[in-house]
Design an enzyme around this catalytic site. Structure first.
Site, PDB file in Angstrom:
ATOM      1  N   PRO A  12       0.905  -1.294  -0.072  1.00  0.00           N
ATOM      2  CG  PRO A  12      -0.144  -1.291   1.911  1.00  0.00           C
ATOM      3  CD  PRO A  12       0.431  -1.789   1.196  1.00  0.00           C
ATOM      4  CG  ASN A  13      -0.166   4.398   1.053  1.00  0.00           C
ATOM      5  OD1 ASN A  13      -1.286   4.808   0.266  1.00  0.00           O
ATOM      6  ND2 ASN A  13      -0.516   4.044   2.327  1.00  0.00           N
ATOM      7  NE  ARG A  20       0.285  12.394  -2.072  1.00  0.00           N
ATOM      8  CZ  ARG A  20      -0.688  11.638  -1.551  1.00  0.00           C
ATOM      9  NH1 ARG A  20      -0.723  11.397  -0.379  1.00  0.00           N
ATOM     10  NH2 ARG A  20      -1.398  11.170  -2.518  1.00  0.00           N
ATOM     11  CE1 TYR A  25       8.928   5.449   2.914  1.00  0.00           C
ATOM     12  CE2 TYR A  25       7.281   7.250   2.780  1.00  0.00           C
ATOM     13  CZ  TYR A  25       7.603   5.907   3.504  1.00  0.00           C
ATOM     14  OH  TYR A  25       7.079   5.666   4.334  1.00  0.00           O
ATOM     15  CG  ASN A  75       8.311  -2.219   0.864  1.00  0.00           C
ATOM     16  OD1 ASN A  75       7.702  -2.229   1.860  1.00  0.00           O
ATOM     17  ND2 ASN A  75       9.012  -0.820   0.391  1.00  0.00           N
ATOM     18  CB  ALA A  78       1.269   0.092   6.520  1.00  0.00           C
ATOM     19  CD  GLU A  99      10.695  -7.655   6.156  1.00  0.00           C
ATOM     20  OE1 GLU A  99      10.945  -8.460   6.618  1.00  0.00           O
ATOM     21  OE2 GLU A  99      10.169  -6.543   6.757  1.00  0.00           O
ATOM     22  CG  HIS A 101      10.868  -2.121   5.127  1.00  0.00           C
ATOM     23  ND1 HIS A 101       9.540  -2.134   4.911  1.00  0.00           N
ATOM     24  CD2 HIS A 101      10.929  -3.426   5.859  1.00  0.00           C
ATOM     25  CE1 HIS A 101       9.041  -3.254   5.203  1.00  0.00           C
ATOM     26  NE2 HIS A 101       9.859  -3.937   5.799  1.00  0.00           N
ATOM     27  NE  ARG A 108       9.372   6.477   8.760  1.00  0.00           N
ATOM     28  CZ  ARG A 108       8.527   6.135   7.666  1.00  0.00           C
ATOM     29  NH1 ARG A 108       8.666   5.202   6.748  1.00  0.00           N
ATOM     30  NH2 ARG A 108       7.460   6.979   7.831  1.00  0.00           N
TER      31      ARG A 108
HETATM   32  O1  CA2 Z   1      10.231   2.216   4.285  1.00  0.00           O
HETATM   33  C1  CA2 Z   1       9.479   1.392   3.731  1.00  0.00           C
HETATM   34  O2  CA2 Z   1       9.537   0.879   2.771  1.00  0.00           O
HETATM   35  C2  CA2 Z   1       8.085   1.154   4.074  1.00  0.00           C
HETATM   36  O3  CA2 Z   1       7.596  -0.016   3.714  1.00  0.00           O
HETATM   37  C3  CA2 Z   1       7.073   2.111   3.392  1.00  0.00           C
HETATM   38  C4  CA2 Z   1       5.677   2.116   3.993  1.00  0.00           C
HETATM   39  C5  CA2 Z   1       5.461   2.266   5.648  1.00  0.00           C
HETATM   40  O4  CA2 Z   1       4.286   2.069   6.120  1.00  0.00           O
HETATM   41  C6  CA2 Z   1       6.546   1.167   6.161  1.00  0.00           C
HETATM   42  O5  CA2 Z   1       6.445   1.367   7.606  1.00  0.00           O
HETATM   43  C7  CA2 Z   1       8.134   1.196   5.716  1.00  0.00           C
HETATM   44  C8  CA2 Z   1       4.912   3.317   3.529  1.00  0.00           C
HETATM   45  C9  CA2 Z   1       4.882   3.571   2.297  1.00  0.00           C
HETATM   46  C10 CA2 Z   1       4.249   4.786   1.792  1.00  0.00           C
HETATM   47  O6  CA2 Z   1       4.815   5.451   0.731  1.00  0.00           O
HETATM   48  C11 CA2 Z   1       4.659   6.642   0.361  1.00  0.00           C
HETATM   49  C12 CA2 Z   1       5.377   7.088  -0.654  1.00  0.00           C
HETATM   50  C13 CA2 Z   1       5.153   8.466  -1.165  1.00  0.00           C
HETATM   51  C14 CA2 Z   1       4.506   9.248  -0.703  1.00  0.00           C
HETATM   52  C15 CA2 Z   1       3.498   8.731   0.647  1.00  0.00           C
HETATM   53  C16 CA2 Z   1       3.712   7.441   0.967  1.00  0.00           C
END
Ligand code: CA2
Length: 143
Positions: A12-13, A20, A25, A75, A78, A99, A101, A108
């Protein structure tokens, strides 16, 4: 020589990468990064890519590809921190699983420190940005 096939799954996301929160990221979209990876490994690897915001679709994808690819890079976003169901789907398959991240989840919020997936993966790459996916590919290639 037949090419190895590797599946990259993003949860997700992660479709929002590059649009963003660049401070966490980065500013590259995953599509652009994937194109770079495909170019780099065009002689050796067939890269399959799947992204979904839905837990069930991620599990369907793991089940669908687990007998046809040589490795999985995941990946789960969440869902990493919540999903016993994705843990179970990965636990059932015997190919190399890594895995990844992008951010260092241990720097965090506390709720990001635990992963349900780490115990059923062969390797974990955390906090290396998008480069982590390439490092995971190298690991799978050497297996
Ligand atoms: O660090 C990572 O790769 C995560 O898997 C990213 C997830 C987060 O929930 C994990 O704790 C760590 C979230 C991805 C959200 O990605 C976005 C990218 C750009 C803008 C908003 C969200």
């Amino acid at each position: 020589m037949e090419k190895l096939s590797v599946l990259i799954i993003n949860g997700p996301n992660l479709n929002l990468l590059g649009t963003r929160q660049p401070e966490i990221y980065g500013s590259t979209t995953f599509t652009d990064y994937l194109d770079e990876l495909k170019d780099l490994y065009s002689n050796t690897l067939e890269l399959e890519y799947f992204q979904s915001n839905s837990e069930g679709e991620l599990i369907d994808c793991i089940q669908k590809y687990s007998s046809s690819v040589s490795g999985i890079i995941i990946n789960a976003g969440a869902y990493t921190h919540t999903s016993v169901a994705i843990h179970d789907a990965l636990a059932n398959i015997s190919i190399p699983k890594v895995e990844v991240h992008i951010s260092n989840i241990h720097k965090r919020e506390v709720f990001r420190h635990h992963s349900y997936l780490s115990p059923v993966c062969d390797g974990i790459i955390i906090g290396m940005g998008l480069k982590g996916y390439r490092l995971a590919l190298e690991f799978i290639l050497q297996k």
